[in-house]
Design an enzyme around this catalytic site. Structure first.
Site, PDB file in Angstrom:
ATOM      1  N   ASP A 137      40.489  47.339  34.302  1.00  0.00           N
ATOM      2  CA  ASP A 137      40.560  46.444  34.599  1.00  0.00           C
ATOM      3  C   ASP A 137      41.203  45.655  33.896  1.00  0.00           C
ATOM      4  OD1 ASP A 137      39.245  44.762  36.356  1.00  0.00           O
ATOM      5  OD2 ASP A 137      38.735  46.733  38.057  1.00  0.00           O
ATOM      6  N   HIS A 177      37.515  40.271  37.054  1.00  0.00           N
ATOM      7  CA  HIS A 177      37.741  40.569  38.053  1.00  0.00           C
ATOM      8  C   HIS A 177      36.424  41.770  37.052  1.00  0.00           C
ATOM      9  CE1 HIS A 177      38.727  44.012  40.597  1.00  0.00           C
ATOM     10  NE2 HIS A 177      38.552  42.934  41.125  1.00  0.00           N
ATOM     11  N   SER A 370      37.986  46.620  45.819  1.00  0.00           N
ATOM     12  CA  SER A 370      37.544  46.393  45.177  1.00  0.00           C
ATOM     13  C   SER A 370      35.771  46.633  44.472  1.00  0.00           C
ATOM     14  CB  SER A 370      37.857  45.532  44.290  1.00  0.00           C
ATOM     15  OG  SER A 370      38.833  45.652  44.023  1.00  0.00           O
TER      16      SER A 370
END
Length: 593
Positions: A137, A177, A370
Site C-alpha cells: 500500500d 491510506h 479498500s
C-alpha cells in the site's frame, strides 16, 4: 506467451479504493526523443535485460517473479522491441493509486468487528496471533494500535518493511491510506466499548510501500512489492496479503502482469485479499486484480449506522460488481466498507486534505472497498490463527461457504444477485470455527495458469433475450433472483433478519438459509471456480470486446456503456498481441476505476 502492448495503448492508473484521485501529467520534450516506462518480459530476466539494452533502454528493476524487467525506453523503439523474437510481452508500466470512495458523512462510532462477528471469534480464542499480514500500500506509520500488543504493551508488531517508492529504511506513510487499512486489520487499541478496534488485534504486520504521497504508483512497483512478500514469506510467516488497490482491465486476467504476480503469491501459499474497486454499482465494473479468479475479492456494504440491526443494511452504490470479462462471478464476499473508523498518521496527505473525516489526532473515517478488503484480511488471519494448516484455497472456501447470502427470510428471494454480493456477507466466527472441509477454485490450476498450459473462463454469461446475466450450465435452479441480474443497481434494505447473538447463531444458525447449507445447486465453490480450460488455445481472445474464440458462450456485447469498447483492447491473431485502440499522447491518462 507473446502478449505485447502497443504504443497506442494508454497508461492506466491503479486506483486504491479511496477517492484520492490525482492526474499525473508529463509531456515529452520537443527536442529529445520521448521515453516512457515499460515492463519487458522474455524467457529469462537476463534475456529481457539484453533486449532492453539493445533497444536503448535503461533497467530500473528486475521483476523475477514474472520473468521481466522494468525499464525506461525510447517510445520510438518499443514497437520494434515488441516484435523481437526474444520478447514475450511489452507492457507500459501502468500507474497505481488508492481505491476508496471519498465521503463526508457524519462521524460515526465504528462497530465493524461486531458487524462481522469478530468479537465472537475473540471470545473463542482466535485473535490472529502467530499470523503475519502483509499490506502492500502507501506504507505504515508507527501508530500505537499497530505497535503495541493486545495487552497494550510495547511490542513492535511491525516486523518487516520495504519501500519501493523512496527507499526509506523505517516505516512511513506520507499518504495515510496504508495505515488506515492496517488499523482495520490489526488495531490493538481498546475503544470506548471495551473491545479492540481491529479485526485481528493479535497479528503481526509487514508494510510494503509501493504508492507515493498522493496514493499513486506503477505496476512495476506493486509487482516488486509482491515479489518481496513472496521472498520473505517463510522468514516472517506471511500468510495473508492485502491489496486494497485496483486498475482498469486491459486483458484477460491471466495475461495481466500484476495478476501474474498475484497468482504467484497465491501459488506460494499466501492468501491474497483484494478490493473489488469503487467503480460500481453496475455490472462488469470489477478491476485488476479483483478480476483474478483465484484471490478473495471483496465488495462493500454498510450497516447504515445500526450495527445490531441487519434489516436496513445495503450494498454501497460505489461497490464494483461482476461478472468479470472472463466470466467469473465476483466479488467473492462483501464486508463493511462505509464510515470505517481507523488509524491515520497526522500530517499525512489524507489527514491534511480531508479534515471533515478526522475523528481525532490519530483516527479517521473513510469508505471504500479498500476498507472492506481489510476486514476480510483480518477474518482470514483469524481463520489461519485457529487453523494454521489451511491453504489459500481452503481459506477462501471457508469464507465463501460460511458467508450469509442476502435474502428475504420469508420469501427466500435474493436481495442482491451473486455478481453484487458474491457468497454474501462475511461471517467471522463460522469462517474460523465451523466444521467446513473443502477447497475453492474448483477446476482451476494456478500452476498451469502461470506456465501457460491452461487458462480459464467462468460460468457467467449474458442472455440477450432476457437482457440479463446468468450462469451457464445447471446452476439456475433457484428462482429467487440470485442467478440472474439485469445489471442495474437497486438499493435494498429490509428482509434479512436481525443478529441473533452467539457463535453460530446468526439469523437462525450456520447455514440455515433457503433450504440449508450448500443448497446452491452444488455449492458456491463448484461454480465460482473455472468453467474449463480457455477455449481456442493460449491467447485466443477474439478481436472484440467480451467475446471468446470458440468458447462456451460468447458475450452478447450489451455492456451498456458504449465507451467500454473504446477503453478495452482487442487481440490480434496468433499469440495475442495487443492492438490498442487509444492513442498515447505522452500524458498519463486518469481513470477513476
Amino acid at each position: 506467451m507473446k502478449l505485447v502492448t502497443s504504443l497506442c495503448q494508454s497508461f492506466l492508473r491503479l486506483v486504491l479504493t479511496t477517492g484520492v484521485i490525482t492526474l499525473l501529467a508529463g509531456s515529452p520534450d520537443a527536442q529529445v526523443a520521448p521515453k516512457a516506462d515499460f515492463i519487458v518480459q522474455a524467457k529469462t530476466v537476463s534475456e529481457a535485460a539484453e533486449l532492453v539494452a539493445d533497444y536503448g533502454g535503461e533497467i530500473s528493476a528486475n521483476l523475477d517473479v514474472i520473468g521481466a524487467v522494468a525499464a525506461t525506453m525510447p517510445v520510438g523503439s518499443v514497437n520494434l522491441a515488441s516484435r523481437d523474437p526474444r520478447a514475450r510481452a511489452v507492457w507500459q508500466d501502468s500507474t497505481v493509486s488508492l481505491a476508496d470512495a471519498e465521503q463526508h458523512e457524519p462521524v460515526p462510532t465504528s462497530d465493524y468487528p461486531d458487524v462481522v462477528g469478530a468479537d465472537f471469534a475473540w471470545e473463542q480464542g482466535a485473535k490472529g496471533e502467530g499470523i503475519t499480514v502483509a499490506i502492500v500500500d502507501t506504507g505504515l506509520s508507527r501508530h500505537p494500535g499497530l505497535v503495541k500488543n493486545i495487552q497494550g504493551q510495547g511490542e513492535n508488531r511491525i516486523i518487516g518493511w520495504a519501500d519501493f517508492v523512496d527507499g526509506k529504511h523505517a516505516p512511513t506513510d506520507p499518504n495515510g491510506h496504508g495505515t488506515h487499512i492496517a488499523g482495520i486489520i490489526a488495531n490493538s487499541q481498546v475503544g470506548p466499548d471495551g473491545e479492540w478496534n481491529g479485526i485481528a488485534p493479535g497479528v503481526r504486520l509487514v508494510g510494503v510501500r509501493v504508492l507515493d504521497e498522493l496514493g499513486a504508483g506503477t505496476y512495476s512497483q506493486v509487482i516488486q512489492g509482491i515479489e518481496w512478500v513472496i521472498t520473505h514469506k517463510d522468514e516472517l510467516n506471511i500468510r495473508v496479503l492485502n491489496l486494497s488497490l485496483v486498475s482498469n482491465v486491459q486483458s484477460p486476467y491471466w495475461a495481466d502482469p500484476l495478476n501474474q504476480a498475484v497468482m504467484a503469491a497465491w501459488a506460494e501459499g499466501i492468501t491474497v485479499v483484494v478490493a473489488a474497486g469503487n467503480g460500481g454499482p453496475h455490472a462488469m465494473t470489477i478491476g485488476v486484480p479483483g478480476n483474478n479468479p483465484y484471490v478473495i475479492t471483496v465488495g462493500a456494504f454498510t450497516d447504515n449506522y445500526t450495527p445490531a440491526d441487519w434489516n436496513d443494511d445495503y450494498i454501497t452504490p460505489f461497490s464494483a460488481a461482476g461478472p468479470t470479462l472472463d466470466g467469473f462471478a465476483k466479488p467473492d464476499v462483501v464486508a463493511p466498507g462505509a464510515h470505517m473508523a481507523s488509524s491515520m498518521p497526522g500530517k499525512s496527505y489524507i489527514d491534511e486534505h480531508h479534515e471533515a473525516n478526522r475523528l481525532s489526532q490519530k483516527y479517521f473515517t473513510m469508505a471504500g472497498t479498500s476498507q472492506a478488503a481489510a476486514v476480510v484480511s483480518g477474518i482470514a488471519a483469524l481463520t489461519l490463527s485457529h487453523n494454521p494448516d489451511l491453504t489459500p484455497d481452503q481459506v477462501k472456501y471457508r469464507l465463501t461457504q460460511t458467508a450469509f447470502p442476502w435474502i428475504d427470510l420469508e420469501t427466500t428471494d435474493a436481495l442482491y444477485s451473486m455478481w453484487q454480493q458474491g457468497a454474501g456477507r462475511a461471517n467471522a466466527p463460522d469462517a474460523v470455527f465451523a466444521d467446513v472441509d473443502g477447497s475453492s477454485n474448483y477446476g482451476l490450476n494456478v500452476q498451469f495458469d502461470l506456465s501457460g498450459q491452461e487458462h480459464y473462463e467462468g460460468f457467467s454469461d449474458y442472455d440477450p433475450v432476457s437482457d440479463t446475466f446468468r450462469l451457464r450450465g445447471d446452476f439456475d435452479g433457484w428462482g429467487g433472483g440470485y442467478w440472474d441480474w439485469d445489471g442495474i443497481y437497486e438499493e435494498r434494505s429490509g428482509g434479512y433478519g436481525a443478529w441473533a447473538g452467539g457463535y453460530g447463531a446468526w439469523a437462525g444458525g450456520y447455514g440455515a438459509w433457503a433450504g440449508g447449507y450448500g443448497a446452491w445447486a452444488g455449492g458456491y465453490g463448484a461454480w465460482a471456480g473455472g468453467y474449463g480450460a480457455w477455449a481456442g488455445g493460449y491467447g485466443a481472445w477474439a478481436g472484440g470486446y467480451g467475446a471468446w474464440a470458440g468458447g462456451n458462450g460468447a458475450w452478447a456485447g450489451s455492456y451498456g456503456e458504449a465507451s467500454f469498447a473504446e477503453k478495452f483492447f482487442t487481440w490480434k491473431e496468433g499469440d495475442g498481441s495487443w492492438v490498442g485502440s487509444i492513442p498515447w499522447s505522452g500524458n498519463w491518462i486518469n481513470f477513476d476505476g
